[in-house]
Design an enzyme around this catalytic site. Structure first.
Site, mmCIF file in Angstrom:
data_model
loop_
_atom_site.group_PDB
_atom_site.id
_atom_site.type_symbol
_atom_site.label_atom_id
_atom_site.label_comp_id
_atom_site.label_asym_id
_atom_site.label_seq_id
_atom_site.Cartn_x
_atom_site.Cartn_y
_atom_site.Cartn_z
ATOM 1 N N THR A 130 73.665 130.444 88.894
ATOM 2 C CA THR A 130 73.738 131.391 90.012
ATOM 3 C C THR A 130 72.567 131.166 90.946
ATOM 4 O OG1 THR A 130 74.832 132.985 88.592
ATOM 5 C CG2 THR A 130 73.787 133.856 90.593
ATOM 6 N N THR A 164 59.456 120.372 90.322
ATOM 7 C CA THR A 164 59.505 119.738 89.002
ATOM 8 C C THR A 164 60.958 119.443 88.646
ATOM 9 O OG1 THR A 164 57.474 120.829 88.302
ATOM 10 C CG2 THR A 164 58.937 120.034 86.552
ATOM 11 N N HIS A 202 56.630 126.961 96.971
ATOM 12 C CA HIS A 202 55.306 127.612 96.952
ATOM 13 C C HIS A 202 54.170 126.749 97.480
ATOM 14 C CE1 HIS A 202 53.335 125.915 93.207
ATOM 15 N NE2 HIS A 202 54.581 125.542 92.989
ATOM 16 N N GLN A 209 53.848 117.570 99.069
ATOM 17 C CA GLN A 209 52.592 117.760 99.804
ATOM 18 C C GLN A 209 52.675 117.281 101.256
ATOM 19 O OE1 GLN A 209 50.072 119.456 98.628
ATOM 20 N NE2 GLN A 209 50.457 119.503 96.425
ATOM 21 N N SER A 234 59.107 121.736 97.412
ATOM 22 C CA SER A 234 58.788 122.941 96.646
ATOM 23 C C SER A 234 58.491 124.106 97.580
ATOM 24 C CB SER A 234 57.565 122.679 95.757
ATOM 25 O OG SER A 234 57.172 123.880 95.126
ATOM 26 N N CYS A 244 47.741 121.000 86.967
ATOM 27 C CA CYS A 244 48.489 120.727 85.744
ATOM 28 C C CYS A 244 47.654 119.961 84.734
ATOM 29 C CB CYS A 244 49.737 119.920 86.062
ATOM 30 S SG CYS A 244 50.490 120.428 87.582
HETATM 31 C C1 LIG Z 1 53.217 121.156 92.934
HETATM 32 C C2 LIG Z 1 53.834 119.815 92.904
HETATM 33 C C3 LIG Z 1 55.008 119.560 92.172
HETATM 34 C C4 LIG Z 1 55.672 120.623 91.320
HETATM 35 O O1 LIG Z 1 56.302 121.588 92.111
HETATM 36 P P1 LIG Z 1 56.808 122.954 91.429
HETATM 37 O O2 LIG Z 1 57.654 123.572 92.498
HETATM 38 O O3 LIG Z 1 55.556 123.729 91.146
HETATM 39 O O4 LIG Z 1 57.581 122.605 90.210
HETATM 40 C C5 LIG Z 1 55.547 118.300 92.209
HETATM 41 N N1 LIG Z 1 54.981 117.324 92.926
HETATM 42 C C6 LIG Z 1 53.866 117.514 93.648
HETATM 43 C C7 LIG Z 1 53.286 116.399 94.430
HETATM 44 C C8 LIG Z 1 53.243 118.756 93.653
HETATM 45 O O5 LIG Z 1 52.124 118.944 94.347
#
Ligand SMILES: *Cc1c(COP(=O)(O)O)cnc(C)c1O
Length: 396
Positions: A243, A74, A203, A181, A201, A330
């Protein structure tokens, strides 16, 4: 109580045990601040961060100096769009994107519109792809940035990034892609795709939550300037102060390394399991329609409409057996059909019946077979309860 089978890997993925092991020392003994230059605590942390930077860069064929660590995708998306918009506003005020982007892009675009920027939202076809010719036609002398996601998080469609990259390069326009993705799931090469900025990202690739990265091109025709959105100590070459989250960054790096090693085998395995799920469901149920592209999609994604079934009723009836979602986490609060499903032109009578199956590293064949049986049973039951079947005339 046994927890349901997890098929929501687009929303988040479990932390890989090897990633946790790599992070552990940096949560305890090796607690140094990577910006401390005067003692071994700092040096140790800095070395770990630089190793992670090389691992992230390696996965996308970038140079380590081109990686900026953030708090997640994000923030990476915000930094790419606002950072370019602010740094290049003397050159133009026009950006190009599409309506099927993640909310981190769309909401940032809405903010930029309020700041006086002009945004063009290019349509997508029935499979969710933007036509590169539309990108070419939308570029004006005012255009500074094109942002198109690599893989859609709901329908798994892979965008024609290399074609779009060639067009933006030819016109001297910057090109950003939200690759959350795709990274770690299909090959991503920032030079082959000719992207200038790319969001990652932790996670979504079996790494920790709260950490991500933005690739910012430093070589080739354009050395990119970015106006920071977080000001402070000038970390990350001034692009992102604060940091560094050393354990998170170490975890992201390790997750990228593992993703790189496992991708060839994992993508084949997930592609087979996805096919087994698709065949299993469509051979036993009528009126099931695929959303997204039949071939150009990530291996772990299947998105289906089940005619005459409400997505919410189906998800609720399956909740003890399998964890699924109708679309992006979301937006799942609202009862509107998914905006992605609407944008690809799924007719309203079907749009409320879209279900996303997100397979991942720990998904097994036995789990897929359990899910097939459960979905078939629940869909049949819900359809039997439905008052009168609405005739369906088309689908893909
Ligand atoms: C999950 C996702 C995000 C957001 O990532 P975060 O690390 O959770 O902020 C942005 N873009 C896509 C395509 C996502 O699937």
């Amino acid at each position: 109580m046994q927890r349901p089978i997890y098929l929501d890997h687009h929303a988040t993925t479990p932390l890989d045990v090897a990633v946790l092991d790599a992070m552990m020392p940096y949560l305890t003994d090796a607690f140094g601040n990577a910006a401390s230059k005067t003692h071994p605590y700092g040096w140790e942390a800095e070395e770990a961060v630089e190793t992670a930077r090389a691992q992230v860069a390696g996965l996308i064929h970038a140079d380590p100096e081109e990686i900026v660590f953030t708090s997640g995708a994000t923030e990476s998306d915000n930094l790419a769009l606002k950072g370019v918009a602010m740094a290049y506003r003397d050159r133009g005020h026009h950006l190009i994107t599409s309506p099927t982007e993640h909310k981190a892009i769309l909401d940032t675009c809405h903010f930029l519109e309020q700041q006086g920027f002009e945004i063009t939202y290019l349509p997508v076809d029935r499979t969710g792809r933007v036509n590169p010719d539309d990108v070419r036609n939308a570029i004006t002398p005012q255009t500074i940035l094109v942002s198109i996601m690599h893989v859609n998080s709901e329908i798994g469609t892979i965008a024609p990034l290399a074609e779009i990259g060639a067009i933006t390069r030819e016109h001297g326009v910057l090109f950003h892609s939200d690759a959350v993705q795709s990274v770690g799931k299909i090959p991503v090469d920032v030079d082959a795709l000719q992207v200038d900025l790319l969001s990652i990202s932790g996670h979504k690739i079996y790494g920790p939550k709260g950490v991500g990265a933005l690739y910012v091109r430093q070589t080739g025709p354009q050395r990119i300037r970015l106006e920071p959105i977080v000001h402070g100590g000038g970390h990350e070459r001034g692009m992102r102060s604060g940091t560094l989250n050393v354990p998170g960054i170490v975890g992201l790096g390790k997750a990228c390394g593992i993703g790189h090693d496992l991708m060839p085998e994992e993508s084949v395995r997930l592609g087979r399991l996805r096919q087994r799920l698709y065949k299993g469901l469509t051979s036993r149920l009528d009126d099931v329609y695929l959303n997204g592209h039949p071939e150009l999609r990530v291996p772990g994604n299947l998105n289906l409409c089940f005619a005459r079934v409400q997505d919410e009723s189906l998800l609720l009836s399956l909740k003890d057996i399998v964890a699924l979602s109708a679309g992006s986490a979301c937006t799942s609060e609202s009862h509107e059909p998914s905006y992605v499903i609407q944008a690809i032109g799924v007719e309203p009578s079907l749009a409320h019946s879209a279900i996303r199956f997100g397979l991942g590293r720990h998904t097994t064949e036995a789990q897929i077979d359990t899910v097939i049986d459960a979905v078939v049973e629940k869909v049949e039951r819900l359809r039997a309860l439905a008052p009168s079947p609405t005739p369906v005339t088309s689908g893909s």
